[in-house]
Motif scaffolding. Structure first.
Motif, PDB file in Angstrom:
ATOM      1  N   ALA A  78      45.965 -18.794  58.409  1.00 40.70           N
ATOM      2  CA  ALA A  78      46.596 -18.958  57.089  1.00 40.70           C
ATOM      3  C   ALA A  78      46.184 -17.811  56.175  1.00 40.70           C
ATOM      4  O   ALA A  78      45.017 -17.431  56.139  1.00 40.70           O
ATOM      5  CB  ALA A  78      46.182 -20.288  56.478  1.00 40.70           C
ATOM      6  N   ILE A  79      47.162 -17.299  55.455  1.00 38.23           N
ATOM      7  CA  ILE A  79      46.876 -16.144  54.593  1.00 38.23           C
ATOM      8  C   ILE A  79      47.098 -16.502  53.118  1.00 38.23           C
ATOM      9  O   ILE A  79      48.019 -17.256  52.788  1.00 38.23           O
ATOM     10  CB  ILE A  79      47.748 -14.926  55.012  1.00 38.23           C
ATOM     11  CG1 ILE A  79      47.276 -13.651  54.316  1.00 38.23           C
ATOM     12  CG2 ILE A  79      49.221 -15.146  54.723  1.00 38.23           C
ATOM     13  CD1 ILE A  79      47.829 -12.373  54.935  1.00 38.23           C
ATOM     14  N   LEU A  81      47.907 -14.433  49.833  1.00 40.06           N
ATOM     15  CA  LEU A  81      48.306 -13.082  49.440  1.00 40.06           C
ATOM     16  C   LEU A  81      47.907 -12.796  47.986  1.00 40.06           C
ATOM     17  O   LEU A  81      47.635 -13.739  47.225  1.00 40.06           O
ATOM     18  CB  LEU A  81      49.815 -12.930  49.635  1.00 40.06           C
ATOM     19  CG  LEU A  81      50.248 -12.933  51.115  1.00 40.06           C
ATOM     20  CD1 LEU A  81      51.737 -13.111  51.251  1.00 40.06           C
ATOM     21  CD2 LEU A  81      49.797 -11.679  51.828  1.00 40.06           C
ATOM     22  N   ASP A  83      49.521 -12.180  45.353  1.00 36.51           N
ATOM     23  CA  ASP A  83      50.308 -12.852  44.296  1.00 36.51           C
ATOM     24  C   ASP A  83      50.309 -14.375  44.481  1.00 36.51           C
ATOM     25  O   ASP A  83      51.016 -15.091  43.784  1.00 36.51           O
ATOM     26  CB  ASP A  83      51.734 -12.298  44.252  1.00 36.51           C
ATOM     27  CG  ASP A  83      52.498 -12.578  45.539  1.00 36.51           C
ATOM     28  OD1 ASP A  83      51.904 -13.141  46.475  1.00 36.51           O
ATOM     29  OD2 ASP A  83      53.697 -12.242  45.610  1.00 36.51           O
ATOM     30  N   TYR A  84      49.547 -14.843  45.424  1.00 37.81           N
ATOM     31  CA  TYR A  84      49.354 -16.266  45.771  1.00 37.81           C
ATOM     32  C   TYR A  84      50.601 -16.925  46.375  1.00 37.81           C
ATOM     33  O   TYR A  84      50.496 -17.935  47.033  1.00 37.81           O
ATOM     34  CB  TYR A  84      48.868 -17.107  44.574  1.00 37.81           C
ATOM     35  CG  TYR A  84      47.682 -16.494  43.881  1.00 37.81           C
ATOM     36  CD1 TYR A  84      46.594 -16.040  44.602  1.00 37.81           C
ATOM     37  CD2 TYR A  84      47.661 -16.335  42.508  1.00 37.81           C
ATOM     38  CE1 TYR A  84      45.509 -15.443  43.982  1.00 37.81           C
ATOM     39  CE2 TYR A  84      46.582 -15.739  41.873  1.00 37.81           C
ATOM     40  CZ  TYR A  84      45.509 -15.292  42.610  1.00 37.81           C
ATOM     41  OH  TYR A  84      44.453 -14.698  41.994  1.00 37.81           O
ATOM     42  N   ALA A  85      51.795 -16.377  46.077  1.00 39.19           N
ATOM     43  CA  ALA A  85      53.051 -16.900  46.633  1.00 39.19           C
ATOM     44  C   ALA A  85      53.155 -18.410  46.495  1.00 39.19           C
ATOM     45  O   ALA A  85      53.494 -19.112  47.447  1.00 39.19           O
ATOM     46  CB  ALA A  85      53.197 -16.478  48.097  1.00 39.19           C
ATOM     47  N   ILE A  86      52.857 -18.928  45.312  1.00 38.09           N
ATOM     48  CA  ILE A  86      53.017 -20.369  45.068  1.00 38.09           C
ATOM     49  C   ILE A  86      54.521 -20.652  45.007  1.00 38.09           C
ATOM     50  O   ILE A  86      55.228 -20.031  44.216  1.00 38.09           O
ATOM     51  CB  ILE A  86      52.358 -20.776  43.725  1.00 38.09           C
ATOM     52  CG1 ILE A  86      50.868 -20.411  43.730  1.00 38.09           C
ATOM     53  CG2 ILE A  86      52.547 -22.253  43.436  1.00 38.09           C
ATOM     54  CD1 ILE A  86      50.034 -21.114  44.760  1.00 38.09           C
ATOM     55  N   PHE A  87      54.983 -21.566  45.835  1.00 31.73           N
ATOM     56  CA  PHE A  87      56.426 -21.814  45.908  1.00 31.73           C
ATOM     57  C   PHE A  87      56.916 -22.374  44.566  1.00 31.73           C
ATOM     58  O   PHE A  87      56.520 -23.475  44.161  1.00 31.73           O
ATOM     59  CB  PHE A  87      56.751 -22.774  47.060  1.00 31.73           C
ATOM     60  CG  PHE A  87      56.185 -22.324  48.386  1.00 31.73           C
ATOM     61  CD1 PHE A  87      56.151 -20.974  48.719  1.00 31.73           C
ATOM     62  CD2 PHE A  87      55.678 -23.230  49.292  1.00 31.73           C
ATOM     63  CE1 PHE A  87      55.617 -20.541  49.923  1.00 31.73           C
ATOM     64  CE2 PHE A  87      55.143 -22.814  50.511  1.00 31.73           C
ATOM     65  CZ  PHE A  87      55.113 -21.465  50.819  1.00 31.73           C
ATOM     66  N   PRO A  88      57.797 -21.644  43.888  1.00 33.18           N
ATOM     67  CA  PRO A  88      58.111 -21.995  42.495  1.00 33.18           C
ATOM     68  C   PRO A  88      58.950 -23.258  42.327  1.00 33.18           C
ATOM     69  O   PRO A  88      58.961 -23.843  41.257  1.00 33.18           O
ATOM     70  CB  PRO A  88      58.879 -20.771  41.986  1.00 33.18           C
ATOM     71  CG  PRO A  88      59.440 -20.137  43.201  1.00 33.18           C
ATOM     72  CD  PRO A  88      58.515 -20.437  44.319  1.00 33.18           C
ATOM     73  N   THR A  89      59.632 -23.675  43.385  1.00 34.54           N
ATOM     74  CA  THR A  89      60.491 -24.852  43.235  1.00 34.54           C
ATOM     75  C   THR A  89      59.728 -26.146  43.519  1.00 34.54           C
ATOM     76  O   THR A  89      60.297 -27.220  43.452  1.00 34.54           O
ATOM     77  CB  THR A  89      61.686 -24.763  44.197  1.00 34.54           C
ATOM     78  OG1 THR A  89      61.168 -24.504  45.498  1.00 34.54           O
ATOM     79  CG2 THR A  89      62.627 -23.646  43.798  1.00 34.54           C
ATOM     80  N   ARG A 132      54.829 -23.475  37.512  1.00 33.46           N
ATOM     81  CA  ARG A 132      54.943 -22.472  36.446  1.00 33.46           C
ATOM     82  C   ARG A 132      54.019 -22.780  35.265  1.00 33.46           C
ATOM     83  O   ARG A 132      53.845 -21.945  34.388  1.00 33.46           O
ATOM     84  CB  ARG A 132      56.384 -22.296  35.993  1.00 33.46           C
ATOM     85  CG  ARG A 132      57.051 -23.511  35.415  1.00 33.46           C
ATOM     86  CD  ARG A 132      58.399 -23.114  34.804  1.00 33.46           C
ATOM     87  NE  ARG A 132      59.184 -24.269  34.445  1.00 33.46           N
ATOM     88  CZ  ARG A 132      60.108 -24.818  35.207  1.00 33.46           C
ATOM     89  NH1 ARG A 132      60.354 -24.313  36.390  1.00 33.46           N
ATOM     90  NH2 ARG A 132      60.773 -25.877  34.811  1.00 33.46           N
ATOM     91  N   ARG A 146      46.282 -24.995  49.782  1.00 36.14           N
ATOM     92  CA  ARG A 146      47.437 -24.999  50.695  1.00 36.14           C
ATOM     93  C   ARG A 146      47.079 -24.326  52.020  1.00 36.14           C
ATOM     94  O   ARG A 146      47.449 -24.806  53.091  1.00 36.14           O
ATOM     95  CB  ARG A 146      48.596 -24.266  50.008  1.00 36.14           C
ATOM     96  CG  ARG A 146      49.903 -24.339  50.747  1.00 36.14           C
ATOM     97  CD  ARG A 146      50.978 -23.598  49.988  1.00 36.14           C
ATOM     98  NE  ARG A 146      50.635 -22.188  49.816  1.00 36.14           N
ATOM     99  CZ  ARG A 146      51.365 -21.342  49.088  1.00 36.14           C
ATOM    100  NH1 ARG A 146      52.438 -21.769  48.460  1.00 36.14           N
ATOM    101  NH2 ARG A 146      51.016 -20.086  48.973  1.00 36.14           N
ATOM    102  N   ALA A 147      46.354 -23.236  51.924  1.00 38.19           N
ATOM    103  CA  ALA A 147      45.963 -22.533  53.154  1.00 38.19           C
ATOM    104  C   ALA A 147      45.042 -23.405  54.001  1.00 38.19           C
ATOM    105  O   ALA A 147      45.201 -23.488  55.223  1.00 38.19           O
ATOM    106  CB  ALA A 147      45.279 -21.220  52.804  1.00 38.19           C
TER     107      ALA A 147
END
Lengths: 355, 486
Positions: A78-79, A81, A83-89, A132, A146-147
């Motif tokens: 698990a990575i 990144l 920008d954390y890539a938090i799923f915005p939806t 957000r 999450r990771a």
């Protein structure tokens, strides 16, 4: 013999202008940091390990299993990144539960696991919050939870603290260590901050132009760097030519020639850390005698930088520039500093030959 | 080729194939049936002169739109989000304003017995005026939106170096804006070209203009900075605020006048206000009207959904590979009339049944609005960060699941915007349904207008306008949601 958590065996891969050439292994449960200048291929190492890039040659094993041919989703790597890539939806809860899908938990187990993971990363009761509404720190924590939710064999952290302020970074680097200790997951941590990497890691890998310059414990990397590059990259240091010994060596006259003969050759360079130097910034006060040592008498101060708890003073001694740390602001324009011979590292052609 | 590119390519393949399967037969038939007439036409001096004048007028109207829209572009790029959204709805609404209704409005205003019949408008002047009215808002929104998203740091740096505003605009802002202006002008030109004298010739010209549009679209997407949208200076002095307010009110009034004249004609008979026409349309269960309306709505909805299916796939392919926009935009450039002409050729080859007519009309609508939907969805698809899918893969999700659960959800508001906007466009489109003699609401309006029953046709037109406005406003709402996600 400890079990290996990650083995990168003779990996070669060209990404852009950098050719990665890696051959290293880390033990299961270790926290290893990768440091290096921008563009040295730090993030690419993580991308290779988690399968987002494939190596041109070589193999990658995670927990003893060869994963070179496996796709990213099957590697259990698990990575997180930058920008954390938090799923915005999705909400916080949905972000974490997204990674739980593969574990086939019941609804109650899922809720309990989400709560456990959020508590592990010190996020408290934020399950229902929209992503957000989260601060950068909270986003980082959600990304970590999450990771970890996917129960990875290896956790890859790609400059996770780079978007945060200094104080939060300091707090969170300890948290990374805590989380690592509690979860026991093998962790590879890429950092652009050497101090951060040295402070939390079991081992540190110094990367230079795609190749491993040095791998070792943080103390080894800092105190016994195997190259000028590692030494200068991991902290402030003075690099001086050999003939400085001829000018500055303080030793009983009978031993002088012996020491010069034994210690260094004319093609070598000397390296020492500013914090190892002994300083006398009060004119008239006698300098402590400890033999053998190099002494830079009445070096003219060029610059004095206030770093909070100390000053970094840059001074000129004849045609040499030296750096030293002082607790107080120098009282005059001149400073006398010395360094024990035992603290000096000797390099030839950029490589460590003796310390 | 990495994992995502491979998945995106597979995913978009169905969209491209479906588009080509739908587009190629009518296009090939259009060429086959029409190419014999081309040699005769290109040697016909009268035709060439007429076409030349028509092209020159279209180009002149486009240029005039650009000049007249410029103050609006400046205002749009600098105003706050509330006013900007209002402007976007009001201005972009003209994109859905059916040219047929606009023509009717001009009749009501300047025709015999019109409200301002004193002003006599020659045919070319009238078509130029219609082009202007449809072009100015489109240019304002497109170029203004791009300007708003340009990184303003270079301009700020230049100001600190002592450059004057005019010099900054000339040397820094204008070169950055050039592509957006060229792209928007190309789009306005294409819209104005959509009533072709000869479908093949006009398609050929449209395809050349399309190349300009596609090339500028690529450059626009490269120069935009999502973070820069909030950096632009929003305040101005009192005089500039006053002048810009006057300008915007004038433009909006100019846009609303035709719509208002149509509504007024429908409710004002013999100097008396009466809503009798509307009452009879809705309360007396007027089957012809209701069936036409429902049929138009159903046609719009189905074609929009099919187009969305294709457009999402094509947008993903374009965003991934950086090419393919041209293919997606060809049907729009060729235009509904040319496609309908090609489909008439297809109609001769198949059994003449109402179902066949309906399918062919549907194909025509789908083809044109697919291009529009692709243009709407593309920025949203491009804005989805690659790191979302990379993280998702590392968490054990497959490429397909990552795409469905993350990318598709992020672009969902844009898809809804595209569907709603294209619904409005589809309702407002009359070409194919007219060609195949289907009972759409537009066929009704034109029939009644030809009979001279202006009041009823205006009432129907007003209802269509309101419907288009509702669809479009809903679409704009969804586009805001999409931006928040992105």
């Amino acid at each position: 013999m400890p079990e290996l958590g990650l083995v990168c065996n003779q990996i070669r891969k060209t990404i852009g202008k950098i050719t990665l050439d890696l051959d290293f292994s880390i033990n299961k449960g270790e926290l290893v940091s990768i440091i290096g200048p921008s563009g040295s291929g730090k993030s690419s190492v993580l991308r290779l390990v988690c399968g987002l890039e494939s190596p041109a040659s070589g193999s990658i094993s995670i927990n003893g299993k060869d994963v070179t041919a496996l796709e990213a989703e099957k590697r259990k790597a698990a990575i997180v990144l930058p920008d954390y890539a938090i799923f915005p939806t999705m909400s916080v809860e949905q972000n974490v539960s997204y990674a739980l899908k593969g574990r086939h938990l019941s609804k109650e187990e899922t809720v309990a696991e989400i709560r456990r993971l959020l508590e592990l990363v010190n996020l408290g009761r934020t399950e229902k919050r929209k992503t957000r509404e989260l601060s950068a720190e909270e986003q980082y924590k959600v990304a970590m939870a999450r990771a970890l939710a996917s129960q990875p064999d290896i956790l890859l952290l790609d400059e996770p603290l780079s978007a945060l302020d200094t104080k939060t970074r300091q707090a969170l680097r300890n948290e990374i260590r805590e989380i690592h200790k509690k979860s026991g997951v093998t962790t590879l941590f890429v950092s652009n901050n050497q101090e951060e990497a040295l402070s939390i890691s079991d081992k540190v890998i110094v990367l230079r132009e795609g190749k491993i310059e040095q791998m070792g414990s943080p103390e080894d990397i800092y105190r016994r760097p195997n190259s000028e590059f590692t030494a200068t990259f991991t902290g402030e240091c003075n690099i001086l030519p050999y003939d400085v010994i001829l000018k500055t060596l303080r030793v009983p006259e009978t031993e002088r020639s012996k020491i010069i003969y034994q210690c260094f050759g004319p093609e070598h360079r000397l390296l020492f850390r500013p914090e190892d130097m002994v300083v006398n910034d009060m004119p008239g006060l006698p300098f402590p005698e400890f033999f053998p040592h190099l002494r830079f008498e009445n070096a003219k101060i060029i610059r004095s930088e206030y770093l909070g708890k100390e000053y970094l003073v840059t001074a000129q001694y004849e045609d040499l520039i030296i750096k030293v740390y002082t607790v107080y602001k120098p009282a005059s324009d001149y400073i006398t500093a010395g360094i024990r011979m035992t603290k000096i590292l000797e390099f030839n052609d950029g490589r460590l030959i003796r310390h | 080729m990495d994992r995502f590119s491979s998945y995106n390519r597979k995913y978009s393949l169905a969209g491209y194939l479906l588009l080509l399967v739908l587009f190629l037969p009518p296009f090939v038939l259009l060429i086959l049936n029409g190419y014999e007439t081309v040699p005769a036409l290109v040697t016909d001096m009268a035709f060439l002169k007429e076409t030349g004048i028509s092209l020159a007028l279209t180009a002149a109207a486009t240029l005039a739109s650009l000049i007249l829209a410029f103050p609006g572009i400046v205002i749009y790029s600098r105003c706050g989000s509330g006013i900007r959204n209002l402007l976007r709805i009001l201005l972009a609404f003209s994109f859905c304003f059916p040219p047929v209704l606009m023509d009717m409005c001009f009749d009501i205003l300047f025709g015999k017995g019109g409200y301002i019949a004193e002003i006599q408008m020659a045919g070319f002047l009238r078509s130029s005026a219609i082009s202007l009215m449809l072009g100015i808002p489109l240019l304002t929104v497109m170029a203004g939106e791009h300007w708003r998203r340009l990184d303003s740091r270079c301009e700020q740096d230049a100001r600190t170096l002592g450059a004057s505003r005019l010099r900054i605009f000339r040397t820094i802002t204008l070169p950055k804006l050039r592509q957006a202006m060229i792209g928007a002008s190309a789009l306005v030109f294409l819209r104005s070209m959509m009533a072709p004298e000869n479908p093949i010739l006009s398609s050929f010209i449209s395809l050349i203009v399309l190349a300009v549009l596609v090339s500028s679209e690529k450059n626009i997407s490269r120069s935009e900075s999502p973070d820069a949208a909030n950096c632009r200076k929003r305040r101005g002095n009192i005089l500039s605020v006053f002048l810009s307010s006057i300008y915007m009110i004038a433009v909006i009034a100019l846009l609303l006048v035709p719509a208002c004249s149509m509504i007024l004609r429908s409710v004002l008979s013999d100097g008396q206000f009466s809503f009798g026409i509307y009452m009879s349309m809705f309360s007396a269960l007027n089957p012809t009207w209701l069936v036409a309306l429902l049929f138009s709505l159903a046609l719009a909805l189905v074609s929009s959904l099919i187009a969305a299916f294709i457009a999402v796939r094509i947008s993903v392919g374009v965003a991934s590979s950086g090419s393919g926009t041209y293919i997606a935009m060809i049907p729009f450039a060729v235009g509904p009339v040319a496609i309908a002409t090609g489909l008439m050729g297809v109609y001769e080859w198949i059994p003449e049944t109402p179902a066949a007519k309906m399918v062919l009309t549907l194909i025509c609508h789908v083809l044109v609005i697919t291009s529009v939907q692709t243009m709407i969805m593309l920025p949203a698809v491009r804005s989805v960060r690659r790191s979302f899918r990379e993280t998702s893969l590392s968490l054990g999700s497959s490429s397909g699941r990552s795409f469905r659960h993350i990318d598709l959800r992020i672009i969902a508001p844009s898809v809804r915007t595209a569907v709603l906007t294209s619904c409005a466009l589809s309702i407002a489109s009359s070409g194919a349904a007219e060609a195949f003699g289907l009972n759409t609401v537009f066929a009704q309006i034109l029939r009644l207008s030809d009979k001279g029953d202006t009041a009823v046709s205006c009432a129907m037109g007003s209802v269509v306008l309101v419907l288009c406005f509702i669809f479009f406003s809903l679409g704009i709402g969804h586009s805001r949601e999409g931006k928040q996600h992105a």
